[in-house]
Design a protein around this motif. Structure first.
Motif, PDB file in Angstrom:
ATOM      1  N   GLY A  73       0.818  -1.200   0.000  1.00  0.00           N
ATOM      2  CA  GLY A  73       0.000   0.000   0.000  1.00  0.00           C
ATOM      3  C   GLY A  73       0.850   1.248   0.000  1.00  0.00           C
ATOM      4  O   GLY A  73       2.024   1.215   0.404  1.00  0.00           O
ATOM      5  N   THR A  74       0.236   2.346  -0.465  1.00  0.00           N
ATOM      6  CA  THR A  74       0.923   3.630  -0.516  1.00  0.00           C
ATOM      7  C   THR A  74      -0.034   4.758  -0.168  1.00  0.00           C
ATOM      8  O   THR A  74      -1.248   4.641  -0.337  1.00  0.00           O
ATOM      9  N   VAL A  75       0.535   5.856   0.294  1.00  0.00           N
ATOM     10  CA  VAL A  75      -0.171   7.125   0.391  1.00  0.00           C
ATOM     11  C   VAL A  75       0.881   8.220   0.311  1.00  0.00           C
ATOM     12  O   VAL A  75       1.996   8.067   0.801  1.00  0.00           O
ATOM     13  N   ALA A  99      -4.700  -7.876  -3.241  1.00  0.00           N
ATOM     14  CA  ALA A  99      -4.462  -9.086  -2.443  1.00  0.00           C
ATOM     15  C   ALA A  99      -4.352  -8.794  -0.953  1.00  0.00           C
ATOM     16  O   ALA A  99      -4.364  -9.721  -0.144  1.00  0.00           O
ATOM     17  N   ALA A 100      -4.278  -7.523  -0.578  1.00  0.00           N
ATOM     18  CA  ALA A 100      -4.097  -7.163   0.837  1.00  0.00           C
ATOM     19  C   ALA A 100      -5.258  -6.345   1.388  1.00  0.00           C
ATOM     20  O   ALA A 100      -5.174  -5.831   2.509  1.00  0.00           O
ATOM     21  N   ARG A 101      -6.336  -6.245   0.666  1.00  0.00           N
ATOM     22  CA  ARG A 101      -7.464  -5.420   1.119  1.00  0.00           C
ATOM     23  C   ARG A 101      -8.281  -6.118   2.199  1.00  0.00           C
ATOM     24  O   ARG A 101      -8.157  -7.304   2.431  1.00  0.00           O
ATOM     25  N   ARG A 102      -9.111  -5.310   2.846  1.00  0.00           N
ATOM     26  CA  ARG A 102     -10.038  -5.761   3.903  1.00  0.00           C
ATOM     27  C   ARG A 102      -9.295  -6.183   5.170  1.00  0.00           C
ATOM     28  O   ARG A 102      -9.750  -7.047   5.907  1.00  0.00           O
ATOM     29  N   ARG A 103      -8.140  -5.551   5.419  1.00  0.00           N
ATOM     30  CA  ARG A 103      -7.348  -5.829   6.618  1.00  0.00           C
ATOM     31  C   ARG A 103      -7.085  -4.573   7.428  1.00  0.00           C
ATOM     32  O   ARG A 103      -6.260  -4.598   8.335  1.00  0.00           O
ATOM     33  N   GLY A 104      -7.721  -3.462   7.057  1.00  0.00           N
ATOM     34  CA  GLY A 104      -7.510  -2.203   7.766  1.00  0.00           C
ATOM     35  C   GLY A 104      -6.285  -1.431   7.311  1.00  0.00           C
ATOM     36  O   GLY A 104      -5.912  -0.435   7.931  1.00  0.00           O
ATOM     37  N   ILE A 105      -5.673  -1.861   6.211  1.00  0.00           N
ATOM     38  CA  ILE A 105      -4.461  -1.204   5.741  1.00  0.00           C
ATOM     39  C   ILE A 105      -4.761   0.194   5.216  1.00  0.00           C
ATOM     40  O   ILE A 105      -4.007   1.138   5.479  1.00  0.00           O
ATOM     41  N   GLY A 106      -5.854   0.359   4.496  1.00  0.00           N
ATOM     42  CA  GLY A 106      -6.222   1.691   3.997  1.00  0.00           C
ATOM     43  C   GLY A 106      -6.413   2.678   5.124  1.00  0.00           C
ATOM     44  O   GLY A 106      -5.885   3.803   5.089  1.00  0.00           O
ATOM     45  N   ARG A 107      -7.143   2.273   6.141  1.00  0.00           N
ATOM     46  CA  ARG A 107      -7.369   3.147   7.305  1.00  0.00           C
ATOM     47  C   ARG A 107      -6.045   3.456   8.002  1.00  0.00           C
ATOM     48  O   ARG A 107      -5.786   4.593   8.396  1.00  0.00           O
ATOM     49  N   ARG A 137     -15.984   5.842   0.441  1.00  0.00           N
ATOM     50  CA  ARG A 137     -16.568   5.278   1.664  1.00  0.00           C
ATOM     51  C   ARG A 137     -15.560   5.316   2.821  1.00  0.00           C
ATOM     52  O   ARG A 137     -15.925   5.623   3.961  1.00  0.00           O
ATOM     53  N   LEU A 138     -14.294   5.028   2.532  1.00  0.00           N
ATOM     54  CA  LEU A 138     -13.263   5.053   3.571  1.00  0.00           C
ATOM     55  C   LEU A 138     -13.106   6.455   4.146  1.00  0.00           C
ATOM     56  O   LEU A 138     -13.099   6.629   5.369  1.00  0.00           O
ATOM     57  N   TYR A 139     -12.979   7.463   3.295  1.00  0.00           N
ATOM     58  CA  TYR A 139     -12.768   8.826   3.794  1.00  0.00           C
ATOM     59  C   TYR A 139     -13.951   9.288   4.638  1.00  0.00           C
ATOM     60  O   TYR A 139     -13.767   9.871   5.704  1.00  0.00           O
ATOM     61  N   ALA A 140     -15.155   8.992   4.185  1.00  0.00           N
ATOM     62  CA  ALA A 140     -16.342   9.372   4.961  1.00  0.00           C
ATOM     63  C   ALA A 140     -16.334   8.669   6.321  1.00  0.00           C
ATOM     64  O   ALA A 140     -16.623   9.289   7.346  1.00  0.00           O
ATOM     65  N   ALA A 141     -15.976   7.393   6.342  1.00  0.00           N
ATOM     66  CA  ALA A 141     -15.952   6.630   7.596  1.00  0.00           C
ATOM     67  C   ALA A 141     -14.859   7.115   8.548  1.00  0.00           C
ATOM     68  O   ALA A 141     -14.970   6.919   9.758  1.00  0.00           O
ATOM     69  N   CYS A 142     -13.830   7.756   8.000  1.00  0.00           N
ATOM     70  CA  CYS A 142     -12.705   8.231   8.819  1.00  0.00           C
ATOM     71  C   CYS A 142     -12.850   9.694   9.221  1.00  0.00           C
ATOM     72  O   CYS A 142     -11.886  10.312   9.687  1.00  0.00           O
TER      73      CYS A 142
END
Length: 174
Positions: A73-75, A99-107, A137-142
């Motif tokens: 992941g990157t930001v 392959a690494a999604r749905r593990r809280g990595i984005g958050r 959806r992620l940004y709104a949830a955060c």
């Protein structure tokens, strides 16, 4: 185990193949991140290579998420260059390999970007994302605040016009 860290310019140069792979995966999955279907690894590496001078100059921070030592992941945090905006930064290239999604990595990446911006004295963050996307959806949830949507702002990877939603967030002593 996932680890997050900011890359130096030299580390980013060494990581170009891995950074490129994350970007290629995102585009192949339909993410509207400035590139079109058929985007290649060499093009992705060229994109990331173009970010390195700004990382070296301290104008940009590139944070990666690593899972078992591999970048997944990157930001990017880009400090506003305008003299009247020393308090602002932009968030971009928020990507997590499929392959690494749905593990809280984005958050976790988003939290790390916010912390890095705050540590650099920034109190206002802005970003845009494809309307109704996973990022939206992620940004709104955060806790990011939706400003509005611009219809037909960019083309999706398959060439269809797609809206972009603008978000902001105040952090620290804003």
């Amino acid at each position: 185990m996932v680890t997050l860290r900011a890359l130096t310019a030299a580390e980013a140069e060494a990581a170009l193949p891995a950074l490129g792979a994350v970007l290629v995966d995102a585009v192949a999955g339909g993410a509207s991140v400035n590139f079109m279907a058929g985007f290649r690894q060499d093009e992705a590496e060229t994109f990331w290579r173009g970010q390195i001078p700004l990382v070296a100059e301290g104008k940009r921070i590139l944070i990666v998420a690593e899972l078992d030592g591999a970048i997944v992941g990157t930001v990017v945090v880009t400090f506003a260059p305008q003299p009247n905006q020393p308090h602002r930064a932009d968030i971009g290239k928020m990507l997590v390999h499929s392959a690494a999604r749905r593990r809280g990595i984005g958050r976790a990446l988003l939290d790390a970007a916010e912390a890095a911006a705050q540590a650099a004295g920034r109190s206002l963050l802005v970003l845009d994302t494809e309307t109704d996307s996973a990022g939206h959806r992620l940004y709104a949830a955060c806790g990011w605040i939706e400003v509005g949507t611009i219809p037909g702002y960019a083309l999706s990877t398959d060439g269809r016009p797609s809206g972009a939603t603008i978000f902001y967030k105040t952090i620290g002593d804003a």
